[in-house]
Scaffold this motif. Structure first.
Motif, PDB file in Angstrom:
ATOM      1  N   GLU A   9      79.162  19.995  -6.572  1.00 18.06           N
ATOM      2  CA  GLU A   9      78.273  20.387  -7.137  1.00 18.06           C
ATOM      3  C   GLU A   9      76.390  21.053  -6.957  1.00 18.06           C
ATOM      4  O   GLU A   9      75.432  20.981  -7.358  1.00 18.06           O
ATOM      5  N   ARG A 119      76.662   7.360  -4.947  1.00 14.08           N
ATOM      6  CA  ARG A 119      77.841   7.476  -4.626  1.00 14.08           C
ATOM      7  C   ARG A 119      78.923   7.295  -4.135  1.00 14.08           C
ATOM      8  O   ARG A 119      80.359   6.929  -4.694  1.00 14.08           O
ATOM      9  N   PHE A 183      78.655  11.119 -15.168  1.00 17.77           N
ATOM     10  CA  PHE A 183      79.735  12.430 -14.900  1.00 17.77           C
ATOM     11  C   PHE A 183      80.711  11.882 -15.254  1.00 17.77           C
ATOM     12  O   PHE A 183      81.934  12.272 -15.010  1.00 17.77           O
TER      13      PHE A 183
END
Length: 211
Positions: A9, A119, A183
């Protein structure tokens, strides 16, 4: 897996490692992969014929195809001088990460330290909740013990489940919901989190067979 997805990402290996070491880990995931040997999982995937197409492992695959197996080969995610275990940043790996990211159709963006830590930790917590829910682990303390003794989780944080309890499960659930919206459904909070939150309990309150 979350650390690997962060690379695709927009993050870089040394950036992810620095963020998690800043949180208190003994070493970040990519330094750890180099120590263990990147090729172990790669060879296992080749033998089983499963998982080689997963986007998350494409950087690993390419490193192994180039003979970059980690410390034992003198290069992996990092470079190592002969006889040294000191991990040195290698710009060539950044280029390889960017190439794989673009090949897979990712639009790279700036990824900050806070997002990296959040995350990676919340992925551990949510999976830990599912493990408790399925009675695979007897208690949250057992999960924490594995991470403290086996994976270098910072002792002062108490382990991922203790860390989550300290944050408050309502806050953990809210952050997971936001990640799911951003996500995808794999971030959906484990049902146990909802039940404990409604009962005003914590992971530490879960007893074997009563999740």
């Amino acid at each position: 897996r979350e650390a690997r997805m962060l690379l695709l990402e927009g993050a870089w290996p040394h950036q992810v490692d620095a963020a998690l070491q800043g949180f208190g880990f003994a070493m970040g995931p990519f330094r750890m992969y180099d120590v263990v040997g990147i090729d172990l999982e790669w060879r296992a995937r080749e033998l089983s014929g499963q998982g080689q197409d997963d986007p998350a492992v494409q950087v690993d695959n390419r490193l192994c195809e180039l003979g970059r197996f980690g410390q034992k080969s003198g290069k992996g995610y990092y470079l190592y001088a002969p006889g040294s275990r000191q991990a040195e940043h290698d710009p060539a790996v950044d280029g390889l990460v960017q190439m794989q990211s673009e090949r897979l159709g990712f639009v790279r963006r700036d990824v900050g330290t806070e997002e990296i830590v959040e995350r990676c930790l919340l992925a551990l917590v949510n999976e830990g909740a599912k493990i408790l829910e399925e009675n695979i682990a007897a208690s949250s303390a057992d999960i924490d013990r594995v991470y403290l003794n086996g994976y270098g989780f910072p002792a002062e944080r108490g382990g991922p489940m203790s860390w989550a309890d300290a944050q408050g499960l309502a806050a953990i659930r809210q952050r997971l919901v936001l990640l799911a919206e951003r996500f995808g459904a794999h971030w959906q909070p484990a049902a146990l989190i909802e039940r404990l939150m409604q009962a005003n309990k914590t992971f530490a309150d879960v007893q074997e067979g009563k999740a």
